[in-house]
Design an enzyme around this catalytic site. Structure first.
Site, PDB file in Angstrom:
ATOM      1  N   GLU A  74     -31.548   8.986  46.720  1.00  0.00           N
ATOM      2  CA  GLU A  74     -31.218   8.693  48.115  1.00  0.00           C
ATOM      3  C   GLU A  74     -32.263   7.860  48.813  1.00  0.00           C
ATOM      4  OE1 GLU A  74     -30.376  12.509  49.832  1.00  0.00           O
ATOM      5  OE2 GLU A  74     -28.221  12.127  49.670  1.00  0.00           O
ATOM      6  N   GLU A 314     -44.383  33.242  79.423  1.00  0.00           N
ATOM      7  CA  GLU A 314     -44.105  32.966  80.818  1.00  0.00           C
ATOM      8  C   GLU A 314     -45.139  32.064  81.463  1.00  0.00           C
ATOM      9  OE1 GLU A 314     -41.529  36.389  82.915  1.00  0.00           O
ATOM     10  OE2 GLU A 314     -43.672  36.492  83.185  1.00  0.00           O
TER      11      GLU A 314
END
Lengths: 568, 110
Positions: A74, A314
């Site tokens: 490929e 947070e």
């Protein structure tokens, strides 16, 4: 180093294996791929097939002294080399050292005209030449299915592939053949029919808009293997598979205790704090001080000289450092000393499994004694509750095995008195602290209590705490008619008690003075009486004396009279 | 069929001045019947259609395996038309004459 562990003698006798050197994969396959046999690695586009195959070759060449051949159908050799540079694999250098041979087979159907009989001997010749040129022990064929689209006659391809795999087996090549996932089959063209020794399936799933890579050993003839799906990561060093579900409830515990960082809180936990290696859950609604509690713990851990890893979902590092400095906790000093490591990520940056992998990777690298996750409930953004619980179970299992004390915070929503958490992991926690707001008298105050703490005596009191510039301060308890008094109710109660004390003290003083005065009065009266008595006594004595004298006088007079009268 | 590919290597058809030259390479792997069939089919066809304008080079990959990479050979036998450009590849023993002619662009493809 891993070799000895992964090659038990009994297994070696059954089936020889070849270590891939890929982190975790050798554990999952219990020793690597079948030596001298082909393995099929299949999966959809972008699932990491080529990368896995490349790492297998590179590790083989570098770690196990087994040169390899990469036959690509490929990508050109240049493309392939460039693609894996980011992972630290230098294919061109390895090729120059004759440790790896790269061959790109280009098949362009538009260039090809088929006339009469043929076979794929050309491929065999190229492969054999490449194998001989580096003395290869490993071969990768990526993705050989391209032959089906490039060569007009599929019957020839099938026959030749069968022959090729047998030929590779005969040559003793440990081979990875990659294949594109088919609709209902593992590979589009049914390669699994030819490669039956070992089949590995790679998956790249998207759920809740985040992707997670997973690997599964579908089949491994003649060998036990883990059949579960395992998440894997592709990071800057290649592939990492985490065989995590193999853990269970087998960890050993310790009696050692570690401070929570808040002395009065330690006192509530039997005076000594958490158990080392236990899992602690701190739950509370927004703004109840969860991060402050865990920062105290981090600070205490570092003060003891332990390493602490802080996962934040947070706040950024500098935000936490600044905020905690405002309550007198200097986390930066520990970060500078290398004792505290901070890792902040938005939960949505990747999938749950990937989070887990990243965390485990960091834990393995940093080897902390304490881990903080603040807050785990944010992971709900990327997965459902059941998955979050499963992930945390795995994480906690690993941490307990390593005797790492873990403090998780959970943001709860809704009613502050509810005793369930959004992420239902309370059963995983050995110690569960609830922080809560109480609203009364027009103010919100912070309270905390220990909901449970396995294996230790602990206080059952609800305590109020305040955030001061010296950190979390647990206050004295004032119990009023409606429970624990907090905030200004507590303050006024405190003032009342003080006033009462004052009054009592003054009363006592007055009584003391009265007593003194009475004593003095009494003593004065005693002195009076004594004086009166003395006077009386003197008078009486005087009278008695005179009476005596008088009597003597009378008697003398009488004698004198008798003499005179010459009586008797 | 006693044609030895090796002996035939580099035997060239004469190219006449001004006429375009056909440069053909036949890749084989040993002297298999397919290889020899391919060579004789090719030779016959060239003599018919390209007399005096072609040269055939036979490459035995068993002897020169490294050469397979350059022309991207995977099937055996493979005929490569190096010239005239563009490069064309014809795989098989060249027994289907019509397909060979199409492949060499000597007749239109339909």
């Amino acid at each position: 180093m891993v070799r000895a562990e992964n090659k038990p003698k009994s297994l070696g006798a059954q089936l020889e294996k070849s270590l891939t050197g890929i982190k975790g994969l050798d554990e999952v396959t219990k020793g690597g791929l079948p030596k001298g046999r082909p393995t099929l690695v299949c999966g959809g586009a972008g699932s990491g097939k080529t990368l896995l195959a490349t790492e297998f070759l590179v590790r083989g060449a570098l770690q196990f002294g087994e040169p390899g051949v990469f036959m690509s159908f490929e990508e050109t050799s240049d493309e392939l080399t460039k693609n894996v540079v980011s992972l630290g694999f230098k294919l061109d250098a390895l090729a120059a050292q004759k440790k790896i041979s790269l061959d790109y087979v280009q098949i362009d159907r538009s260039e090809i005209e088929e006339t009469g009989e043929y076979n794929l001997e050309g491929l065999f010749i190229r492969l054999e030449h490449a194998i001989a040129s580096v003395g290869a022990k490993r071969v990768v064929l990526d993705t050989i299915e391209t032959l089906f689209s490039g060569i007009p006659n599929p019957a020839v391809v099938r026959a030749e592939l069968k022959r090729l795999f047998q030929w590779l087996k005969n040559k003793g090549m440990t081979t990875i053949i990659t294949g594109e996932q088919g609709e209902k089959t593992f590979t589009r063209h049914g390669l699994e029919e030819y490669v039956s020794d070992c089949v590995i399936f790679l998956d790249h799933r998207i759920s809740e808009q985040v992707s997670t890579r997973r690997i599964r050993v579908v089949k491994y003839r003649g060998s036990p293997h883990d059949t579960n799906e395992f998440p894997f990561l592709i990071d800057e060093k290649g592939i990492i598979v985490m065989p995590i579900t193999s853990l269970g409830l087998r960890y050993r515990v310790t009696n050692k205790r570690v401070s929570t960082g808040i002395p009065r809180f330690d006192a509530m936990l039997g005076g000594k704090g958490y158990y080392r290696g236990s899992s602690v859950l701190i739950s509370g609604s927004a703004g109840t001080g969860k991060t402050s509690f865990v920062s105290h713990f981090a600070d205490a851990a570092c003060r003891r000289g332990d390493r602490c890893l802080f996962f934040a979902f947070e706040e950024s590092e500098s935000q936490v450092v600044r905020n905690m400095l405002s309550i007198g906790i200097d986390l930066e000093q520990w970060a500078k000393k290398g004792l505290l490591k901070y890792h902040a990520d938005r939960p949505t940056i990747y999938g749950l499994e990937t989070h887990l992998l990243v965390m485990q990777k960091m834990i393995n690298e940093f080897k902390p004694a304490a881990v903080i996750v603040d807050p785990v409930s944010n992971l709900n953004a990327v997965a459902n509750h059941a998955n979050v619980k499963m992930m945390l179970t795995r994480l906690l299992d690993q941490l307990k095995l390593d005797r790492v004390t873990t403090v998780l915070t959970i943001l709860t929503q809704g009613s502050p008195t509810s005793e369930s958490t959004d992420v239902d992991i309370s059963s995983l926690a050995d110690t569960w602290i609830r922080l809560r707001d109480t609203e009364s008298g027009g103010e919100r105050n912070r309270g905390m209590y220990i909901l449970k703490s396995r294996g230790m005596t602990h206080s059952n009191q609800i305590r109020e705490f305040v955030l001061t510039d010296k950190g979390v301060n647990l206050l004295d308890v004032y119990v009023g008619p409606s429970g624990v008094l907090t905030g200004s109710a507590r303050l006024s109660r405190e003032a009342q008690e003080k006033a009462k004390d004052l009054v009592r003290e003054q009363d006592a003083q007055i009584k003391q003075l009265n007593l003194e005065r009475k004593r003095k009065a009494m003593e004065a009266r005693i002195a009076d009486l004594r004086a009166e008595f003395k006077t009386e006594e003197a008078e009486i004595k005087k009278f008695i004396k005179q009476e005596k004298l008088r009597r003597q006088k009378v008697s003398q007079d009488r004698e004198a009279m008798a003499q005179i009268r010459k009586a008797d | 069929m006693a044609i030895k590919t090796k002996r035939l290597k580099r035997k060239r058809g004469e190219s006449e001045g001004g006429v375009k030259t056909w440069e053909l390479r036949l890749y084989v792997a040993g002297q298999t019947s397919k290889s020899m069939a391919a060579f004789s089919n090719l030779k016959k066809l060239c003599e018919e259609r390209l007399k005096g304008q072609y040269q055939i080079e036979v490459i035995d990959l068993l002897e020169n395996p490294a050469l397979a990479k350059g022309d991207q050979i995977f099937a055996i036998p493979t005929l490569v038309r190096k010239l005239p450009e563009p490069i064309k590849k014809i795989i098989g023993d060249l027994s289907n004459k019509e397909r060979v002619l199409v492949g060499l662009n000597l007749i239109p493809s339909s």
